[in-house]
Design a protein around this motif. Structure first.
Motif, PDB file in Angstrom:
ATOM      1  N   ILE A 105      82.609  90.412  67.867  1.00  0.00           N
ATOM      2  CA  ILE A 105      81.078  90.055  67.151  1.00  0.00           C
ATOM      3  C   ILE A 105      81.645  89.144  66.132  1.00  0.00           C
ATOM      4  CG2 ILE A 105      79.345  91.148  65.752  1.00  0.00           C
ATOM      5  CD1 ILE A 105      80.115  93.887  66.738  1.00  0.00           C
ATOM      6  N   ILE A 106      81.026  87.817  66.485  1.00  0.00           N
ATOM      7  CA  ILE A 106      81.299  86.806  65.507  1.00  0.00           C
ATOM      8  C   ILE A 106      79.849  86.516  64.551  1.00  0.00           C
ATOM      9  CG2 ILE A 106      81.749  84.135  65.391  1.00  0.00           C
ATOM     10  CD1 ILE A 106      82.518  84.898  68.296  1.00  0.00           C
ATOM     11  N   ASN A 107      80.077  86.580  63.249  1.00  0.00           N
ATOM     12  CA  ASN A 107      79.054  86.296  62.407  1.00  0.00           C
ATOM     13  C   ASN A 107      79.469  85.132  61.384  1.00  0.00           C
ATOM     14  OD1 ASN A 107      77.831  88.805  62.704  1.00  0.00           O
ATOM     15  ND2 ASN A 107      79.369  90.032  61.689  1.00  0.00           N
ATOM     16  N   LEU A 108      78.367  84.103  61.361  1.00  0.00           N
ATOM     17  CA  LEU A 108      78.489  82.903  60.503  1.00  0.00           C
ATOM     18  C   LEU A 108      77.583  83.137  59.313  1.00  0.00           C
ATOM     19  CD1 LEU A 108      78.353  80.816  63.606  1.00  0.00           C
ATOM     20  CD2 LEU A 108      80.443  81.473  62.371  1.00  0.00           C
ATOM     21  N   SER A 109      78.130  82.614  58.204  1.00  0.00           N
ATOM     22  CA  SER A 109      77.271  82.611  57.099  1.00  0.00           C
ATOM     23  C   SER A 109      77.471  81.536  56.279  1.00  0.00           C
ATOM     24  CB  SER A 109      77.095  83.845  56.256  1.00  0.00           C
ATOM     25  OG  SER A 109      78.445  84.213  55.550  1.00  0.00           O
ATOM     26  N   PRO A 110      76.622  80.785  55.632  1.00  0.00           N
ATOM     27  CA  PRO A 110      74.948  80.779  55.924  1.00  0.00           C
ATOM     28  C   PRO A 110      74.605  80.358  57.230  1.00  0.00           C
ATOM     29  CG  PRO A 110      75.590  78.871  54.488  1.00  0.00           C
ATOM     30  CD  PRO A 110      76.971  79.452  55.065  1.00  0.00           C
ATOM     31  N   SER A 111      73.325  80.654  57.454  1.00  0.00           N
ATOM     32  CA  SER A 111      72.770  80.145  58.760  1.00  0.00           C
ATOM     33  C   SER A 111      73.040  78.516  59.208  1.00  0.00           C
ATOM     34  CB  SER A 111      71.493  80.596  58.939  1.00  0.00           C
ATOM     35  OG  SER A 111      70.647  80.216  58.149  1.00  0.00           O
ATOM     36  N   GLN A 112      72.837  78.229  60.161  1.00  0.00           N
ATOM     37  CA  GLN A 112      73.089  76.578  60.569  1.00  0.00           C
ATOM     38  C   GLN A 112      72.077  75.589  59.557  1.00  0.00           C
ATOM     39  OE1 GLN A 112      72.625  75.820  64.864  1.00  0.00           O
ATOM     40  NE2 GLN A 112      73.479  73.847  64.448  1.00  0.00           N
ATOM     41  N   ASN A 113      70.864  76.239  59.448  1.00  0.00           N
ATOM     42  CA  ASN A 113      69.886  75.432  58.700  1.00  0.00           C
ATOM     43  C   ASN A 113      70.368  75.223  57.313  1.00  0.00           C
ATOM     44  OD1 ASN A 113      68.516  74.945  60.843  1.00  0.00           O
ATOM     45  ND2 ASN A 113      67.231  76.497  60.620  1.00  0.00           N
ATOM     46  N   ASP A 114      70.873  76.475  56.702  1.00  0.00           N
ATOM     47  CA  ASP A 114      71.326  76.528  55.304  1.00  0.00           C
ATOM     48  C   ASP A 114      72.674  75.936  54.869  1.00  0.00           C
ATOM     49  OD1 ASP A 114      68.937  77.683  54.915  1.00  0.00           O
ATOM     50  OD2 ASP A 114      69.400  79.804  55.031  1.00  0.00           O
ATOM     51  N   ARG A 115      73.379  75.257  56.201  1.00  0.00           N
ATOM     52  CA  ARG A 115      74.631  74.769  55.576  1.00  0.00           C
ATOM     53  C   ARG A 115      74.636  73.396  54.864  1.00  0.00           C
ATOM     54  NH1 ARG A 115      76.872  76.254  61.307  1.00  0.00           N
ATOM     55  NH2 ARG A 115      76.680  78.552  60.991  1.00  0.00           N
ATOM     56  N   VAL A 116      75.026  73.327  53.598  1.00  0.00           N
ATOM     57  CA  VAL A 116      75.006  72.223  52.850  1.00  0.00           C
ATOM     58  C   VAL A 116      76.332  71.743  52.516  1.00  0.00           C
ATOM     59  CG1 VAL A 116      73.985  71.010  50.751  1.00  0.00           C
ATOM     60  CG2 VAL A 116      72.795  72.730  51.716  1.00  0.00           C
ATOM     61  N   SER A 117      76.782  70.062  52.433  1.00  0.00           N
ATOM     62  CA  SER A 117      77.867  69.806  51.952  1.00  0.00           C
ATOM     63  C   SER A 117      78.133  70.465  50.620  1.00  0.00           C
ATOM     64  CB  SER A 117      78.064  68.431  51.899  1.00  0.00           C
ATOM     65  OG  SER A 117      79.068  67.740  51.504  1.00  0.00           O
ATOM     66  N   GLY A 118      79.572  70.902  50.538  1.00  0.00           N
ATOM     67  CA  GLY A 118      80.069  71.572  49.174  1.00  0.00           C
ATOM     68  C   GLY A 118      79.829  72.840  49.124  1.00  0.00           C
ATOM     69  N   ASN A 119      78.998  73.517  50.138  1.00  0.00           N
ATOM     70  CA  ASN A 119      78.727  75.005  50.010  1.00  0.00           C
ATOM     71  C   ASN A 119      79.944  75.803  50.703  1.00  0.00           C
ATOM     72  OD1 ASN A 119      76.707  74.765  48.098  1.00  0.00           O
ATOM     73  ND2 ASN A 119      75.413  75.328  49.834  1.00  0.00           N
ATOM     74  N   GLU A 120      79.974  76.956  50.497  1.00  0.00           N
ATOM     75  CA  GLU A 120      81.175  77.668  51.188  1.00  0.00           C
ATOM     76  C   GLU A 120      80.608  78.138  52.664  1.00  0.00           C
ATOM     77  OE1 GLU A 120      82.812  80.904  49.013  1.00  0.00           O
ATOM     78  OE2 GLU A 120      84.365  79.680  48.081  1.00  0.00           O
ATOM     79  N   LEU A 121      81.520  78.097  53.703  1.00  0.00           N
ATOM     80  CA  LEU A 121      80.929  78.597  54.835  1.00  0.00           C
ATOM     81  C   LEU A 121      81.905  79.831  55.105  1.00  0.00           C
ATOM     82  CD1 LEU A 121      79.535  77.609  57.852  1.00  0.00           C
ATOM     83  CD2 LEU A 121      81.931  77.717  58.230  1.00  0.00           C
ATOM     84  N   GLN A 122      81.300  80.898  55.895  1.00  0.00           N
ATOM     85  CA  GLN A 122      82.106  82.013  55.976  1.00  0.00           C
ATOM     86  C   GLN A 122      82.097  82.452  57.585  1.00  0.00           C
ATOM     87  OE1 GLN A 122      80.951  85.606  53.823  1.00  0.00           O
ATOM     88  NE2 GLN A 122      83.001  86.711  54.387  1.00  0.00           N
ATOM     89  N   VAL A 123      83.265  82.707  58.090  1.00  0.00           N
ATOM     90  CA  VAL A 123      83.188  83.207  59.630  1.00  0.00           C
ATOM     91  C   VAL A 123      83.941  84.422  59.621  1.00  0.00           C
ATOM     92  CG1 VAL A 123      84.057  82.567  61.869  1.00  0.00           C
ATOM     93  CG2 VAL A 123      83.379  80.715  60.425  1.00  0.00           C
ATOM     94  N   LEU A 124      83.189  85.263  60.071  1.00  0.00           N
ATOM     95  CA  LEU A 124      83.780  87.011  60.238  1.00  0.00           C
ATOM     96  C   LEU A 124      83.853  87.194  61.756  1.00  0.00           C
ATOM     97  CD1 LEU A 124      82.029  88.949  57.620  1.00  0.00           C
ATOM     98  CD2 LEU A 124      84.326  88.549  57.804  1.00  0.00           C
ATOM     99  N   VAL A 125      84.955  87.650  62.145  1.00  0.00           N
ATOM    100  CA  VAL A 125      84.984  87.953  63.591  1.00  0.00           C
ATOM    101  C   VAL A 125      85.617  89.558  63.530  1.00  0.00           C
ATOM    102  CG1 VAL A 125      86.379  87.693  65.741  1.00  0.00           C
ATOM    103  CG2 VAL A 125      85.925  85.646  64.043  1.00  0.00           C
ATOM    104  N   ASP A 126      84.534  90.459  63.868  1.00  0.00           N
ATOM    105  CA  ASP A 126      84.994  91.853  64.014  1.00  0.00           C
ATOM    106  C   ASP A 126      85.343  92.125  65.531  1.00  0.00           C
ATOM    107  OD1 ASP A 126      84.435  92.692  61.483  1.00  0.00           O
ATOM    108  OD2 ASP A 126      82.147  92.264  61.987  1.00  0.00           O
ATOM    109  N   TYR A 127      86.221  92.909  65.571  1.00  0.00           N
ATOM    110  CA  TYR A 127      86.862  93.280  67.005  1.00  0.00           C
ATOM    111  C   TYR A 127      87.098  94.709  67.173  1.00  0.00           C
ATOM    112  CZ  TYR A 127      89.745  92.738  71.093  1.00  0.00           C
ATOM    113  OH  TYR A 127      90.258  93.029  72.365  1.00  0.00           O
ATOM    114  N   GLU A 128      86.640  95.367  68.073  1.00  0.00           N
ATOM    115  CA  GLU A 128      86.837  96.701  68.183  1.00  0.00           C
ATOM    116  C   GLU A 128      88.033  96.807  69.518  1.00  0.00           C
ATOM    117  OE1 GLU A 128      84.800  99.960  68.036  1.00  0.00           O
ATOM    118  OE2 GLU A 128      84.132  98.888  66.173  1.00  0.00           O
TER     119      GLU A 128
END
Length: 158
Positions: free
Chosen positions: A108-131
Motif C-alpha cells: 500500500i503506497i501513500n503519498l502526502s501531500p496530494s499531487q495538487n498540493d505539492r509546492v517547491s520547498g514543502n516536504e513530501l512523504q512516501v509511506l509504503v506499507d506491506y503485509e
C-alpha cells in the motif's frame, strides 16, 4: 593384607570386604556402560527439534530484515522521483520497481501531500506499507502472521 587378582592387575587390599564392594560397583558401572548405546540417539532426538527451530527462526529473521530494507529503499526511490515533480502513477511505478522481491498486491503506497498540493520547498512523504507472510507458518506462534512492515521517506520538493 589381602592380594586380589582382578582382570590383568594384582591389587593389594587391606580390607577384603571393601574390595567386594568395589567389584560390585565396577560390575554395575559396566552394566550401565553397556546400556548407553541409545544415549546419543536420545540426545539427538531431544536437541534436533530445538536446533531446527533456531535455524528456521534465523532464516525468517533474515527474510523479515530483507523485506524491511527493501521497503525503506523503495520508499526512498519513490521520494526521489516525487521531488522532481513526477505524477502519482510514475511514483507508484518507481516504488514497485524498486522492490522486485516483494508482492505488489501486499503493498500500500501513500503519498502526502496530494499531487495538487505539492509546492517547491514543502516536504513530501512516501509511506509504503506491506503485509509480509511468513515462510515458516509454525513461527506464527511467536511472530505475527502476516507481519506489518513500513518503509518511510521524507524529502523536500525541488
Amino acid at each position: 593384607c589381602t592380594v586380589v587378582w582382578e582382570g590383568r592387575r594384582l591389587i593389594t587390599a587391606p580390607y577384603p570386604d571393601l574390595m567386594k564392594g568395589w567389584r560390585r560397583m565396577n560390575r554395575t558401572l559396566l552394566f550401565l556402560k553397556k546400556n548407553e548405546r541409545g544415549q546419543a540417539l536420545l540426545e539427538m532426538a531431544l536437541v534436533l527439534p530445538l536446533m531446527i527451530a533456531i535455524l528456521f527462526s534465523l532464516l525468517e529473521l533474515g527474510h523479515i530484515g530483507h523485506a524491511s530494507l527493501t521497503l525503506q529503499y523503495a520508499a526512498r526511490e519513490g521520494a526521489r522521483v516525487a521531488i522532481t515533480g513526477a505524477g502519482d502513477e510514475l511514483i507508484r511505478a518507481r516504488v514497485v520497481s524498486a522492490a522486485p522481491t516483494l508482492r505488489e498486491a501486499n503493498m500500500i503506497i501513500n503519498l502526502s501531500p496530494s499531487q495538487n498540493d505539492r509546492v517547491s520547498g514543502n516536504e513530501l512523504q512516501v509511506l509504503v506499507d506491506y503485509e509480509m507472510t511468513l515462510f515458516f507458518p509454525f513461527l506464527s506462534v511467536v511472530i505475527q502472521d502476516p507481519l506489518p512492515l513500513r518503509g518511510k521517506a521524507v524529502m523536500r520538493m525541488e
